[in-house]
Scaffold this motif. Structure first.
Motif, PDB file in Angstrom:
ATOM      1  N   ILE A  71       0.895  -1.162   0.000  1.00 43.63           N
ATOM      2  CA  ILE A  71       0.000   0.000   0.000  1.00 43.63           C
ATOM      3  C   ILE A  71       0.928   1.204   0.000  1.00 43.63           C
ATOM      4  CG2 ILE A  71      -0.199  -0.071   2.543  1.00 43.63           C
ATOM      5  CD1 ILE A  71      -2.986   1.141   2.305  1.00 43.63           C
ATOM      6  N   SER A  72       0.662   2.155  -0.891  1.00 44.49           N
ATOM      7  CA  SER A  72       1.572   3.294  -1.034  1.00 44.49           C
ATOM      8  C   SER A  72       1.587   4.142   0.233  1.00 44.49           C
ATOM      9  CB  SER A  72       1.148   4.162  -2.215  1.00 44.49           C
ATOM     10  OG  SER A  72       1.178   3.431  -3.407  1.00 44.49           O
ATOM     11  N   GLU A  95      -6.953   4.279 -13.581  1.00 40.98           N
ATOM     12  CA  GLU A  95      -5.957   3.960 -12.555  1.00 40.98           C
ATOM     13  C   GLU A  95      -5.303   2.635 -12.922  1.00 40.98           C
ATOM     14  OE1 GLU A  95      -5.889   3.793  -7.761  1.00 40.98           O
ATOM     15  OE2 GLU A  95      -7.313   2.433  -8.682  1.00 40.98           O
ATOM     16  N   GLN A 103      -5.561   4.178  -2.876  1.00 45.49           N
ATOM     17  CA  GLN A 103      -5.549   5.339  -3.785  1.00 45.49           C
ATOM     18  C   GLN A 103      -6.932   5.524  -4.435  1.00 45.49           C
ATOM     19  OE1 GLN A 103      -2.736   7.625  -5.553  1.00 45.49           O
ATOM     20  NE2 GLN A 103      -4.814   8.431  -5.574  1.00 45.49           N
ATOM     21  N   GLU A 118      -5.811  -3.964 -12.534  1.00 43.77           N
ATOM     22  CA  GLU A 118      -4.866  -4.625 -11.631  1.00 43.77           C
ATOM     23  C   GLU A 118      -4.538  -6.004 -12.198  1.00 43.77           C
ATOM     24  OE1 GLU A 118      -3.092  -4.156  -8.627  1.00 43.77           O
ATOM     25  OE2 GLU A 118      -2.477  -6.185  -9.145  1.00 43.77           O
ATOM     26  N   LEU A 123      -6.047 -10.079  -5.576  1.00 47.06           N
ATOM     27  CA  LEU A 123      -5.994  -8.783  -4.903  1.00 47.06           C
ATOM     28  C   LEU A 123      -7.239  -7.967  -5.272  1.00 47.06           C
ATOM     29  CD1 LEU A 123      -3.717  -7.728  -3.097  1.00 47.06           C
ATOM     30  CD2 LEU A 123      -2.611  -6.783  -5.121  1.00 47.06           C
TER      31      LEU A 123
HETATM   32  N1  SAH Z   1      -2.681   1.788  -5.565  1.00 44.95           N
HETATM   33  C1  SAH Z   1      -2.167   1.047  -4.430  1.00 44.95           C
HETATM   34  C2  SAH Z   1      -0.714   0.669  -4.603  1.00 44.95           C
HETATM   35  C3  SAH Z   1      -0.583  -0.504  -5.424  1.00 44.95           C
HETATM   36  S1  SAH Z   1       1.045  -1.168  -5.552  1.00 44.95           S
HETATM   37  C4  SAH Z   1      -2.365   1.845  -3.165  1.00 44.95           C
HETATM   38  O1  SAH Z   1      -3.237   2.679  -3.122  1.00 44.95           O
HETATM   39  O2  SAH Z   1      -1.707   1.613  -2.182  1.00 44.95           O
HETATM   40  C5  SAH Z   1       1.107  -1.418  -7.298  1.00 44.95           C
HETATM   41  C6  SAH Z   1       0.095  -2.354  -7.885  1.00 44.95           C
HETATM   42  O3  SAH Z   1       0.352  -2.411  -9.290  1.00 44.95           O
HETATM   43  C7  SAH Z   1       0.209  -3.807  -7.394  1.00 44.95           C
HETATM   44  O4  SAH Z   1      -1.022  -4.219  -6.876  1.00 44.95           O
HETATM   45  C8  SAH Z   1       0.607  -4.585  -8.644  1.00 44.95           C
HETATM   46  O5  SAH Z   1       0.056  -5.891  -8.702  1.00 44.95           O
HETATM   47  C9  SAH Z   1       0.070  -3.704  -9.755  1.00 44.95           C
HETATM   48  N2  SAH Z   1       0.714  -3.909 -11.057  1.00 44.95           N
HETATM   49  C10 SAH Z   1       2.025  -4.119 -11.343  1.00 44.95           C
HETATM   50  N3  SAH Z   1       2.217  -4.250 -12.663  1.00 44.95           N
HETATM   51  C11 SAH Z   1       0.992  -4.146 -13.240  1.00 44.95           C
HETATM   52  C12 SAH Z   1       0.537  -4.204 -14.591  1.00 44.95           C
HETATM   53  N4  SAH Z   1       1.368  -4.397 -15.641  1.00 44.95           N
HETATM   54  N5  SAH Z   1      -0.778  -4.050 -14.810  1.00 44.95           N
HETATM   55  C13 SAH Z   1      -1.660  -3.827 -13.792  1.00 44.95           C
HETATM   56  N6  SAH Z   1      -1.274  -3.750 -12.499  1.00 44.95           N
HETATM   57  C14 SAH Z   1       0.035  -3.913 -12.219  1.00 44.95           C
END
Ligand code: SAH
Length: 221
Positions: A71-72, A95, A103, A118, A123
């Motif tokens: 989680i960011s 997104e 987020q 995603e 997830l």
């Molecule tokens: N938005 C989240 C942070 C997510 S971390 C927050 O609010 O905390 C990054 C996310 O990007 C992970 O869940 C990962 O699985 C996803 N991700 C990585 N590469 C990806 C791709 N090519 N397509 C879609 N999602 C991807």
């Protein structure tokens, strides 16, 4: 009482004071948008992490969410949201990297519609349910590869990417509406520049927003 909103988490970690402290920290680090600060205050971040980590949910730090993802950090979410919304006109946001949906939850009440992609379906399943329980309904989800964007609903007035790549994927630039804004970490693994790209009709303009460290945007997933 709704079980997610109910008393599972101790009062200390959800108290107004704890959240206010986080908001004040973000303000002192340069977040100016009251809309964004309000959202950070009102979104219950402890519900986006494992119960074992809930007591740390209002620290300004990234936390693991399983599947090797995180989680960011609240500051980074606030910074990205502020950059996306500054002068934002329009309705639709794409997104990439839904993750646990934090987020998404920060952004959803202040835009009309979010399309969220995603790559890890498991997830996404949990996230869909979590956002429903928080009464967030203006988000459409899709398991898939964010490198390809989501052409079906393009163009988007805003695009926010929560995973890092060496370059902004062409497909995402193609799906950004004229006048639109894209925010994404750009650079090598470990250290990237948070980057704002504006579609100025005849060209794209990039500006750096500061150093960050994101998980990679996995290619071709
Ligand atoms: N938005 C989240 C942070 C997510 S971390 C927050 O609010 O905390 C990054 C996310 O990007 C992970 O869940 C990962 O699985 C996803 N991700 C990585 N590469 C990806 C791709 N090519 N397509 C879609 N999602 C991807």
């Amino acid at each position: 009482m709704n079980s997610l909103r109910g008393g599972i988490a101790g009062i200390g970690m959800t108290s107004a004071r704890t959240r206010d402290r986080l908001v004040e920290r973000l303000r002192s680090h340069g977040i100016r948008s009251e809309i964004v600060l309000n959202q950070i205050r009102s979104v219950p971040r402890h519900l986006f992490v494992d119960e074992a980590l809930a007591s740390r949910a209002y620290e300004d730090t990234a936390l693991p969410i399983g599947h090797g993802q995180t989680i960011s950090q609240p500051y980074v979410v606030a910074k990205m949201t502020e950059a996306l919304l500054d002068g934002f006109e329009g309705e639709k946001v794409l997104e990439i990297g839904t993750g646990c949906g934090y987020q998404t939850a920060v952004l959803a009440p202040v835009v009309k519609k979010i399309y969220s992609v995603e790559r890890i379906p498991e997830l996404l399943r949990k996230t869909k349910q979590r956002l429903r329980e928080l009464d967030i309904y203006n988000v459409q989800f899709r398991p898939g590869d964010g490198w390809a964007g989501w052409p079906k609903y393009a163009p988007y007035d805003g695009i926010i990417v929560a995973a890092a790549a060496q370059v902004v994927p062409d497909k995402l630039l193609e799906q950004l509406a004229p006048g639109g804004r894209l925010v994404m970490p750009v650079g090598p693994p470990g250290y990237q520049q948070l980057t704002l790209v504006r579609h100025l009709h005849e060209r794209f303009e990039q500006s750096p927003l500061g150093g960050v460290s994101f998980v990679p945007l996995v290619p071709g997933s």
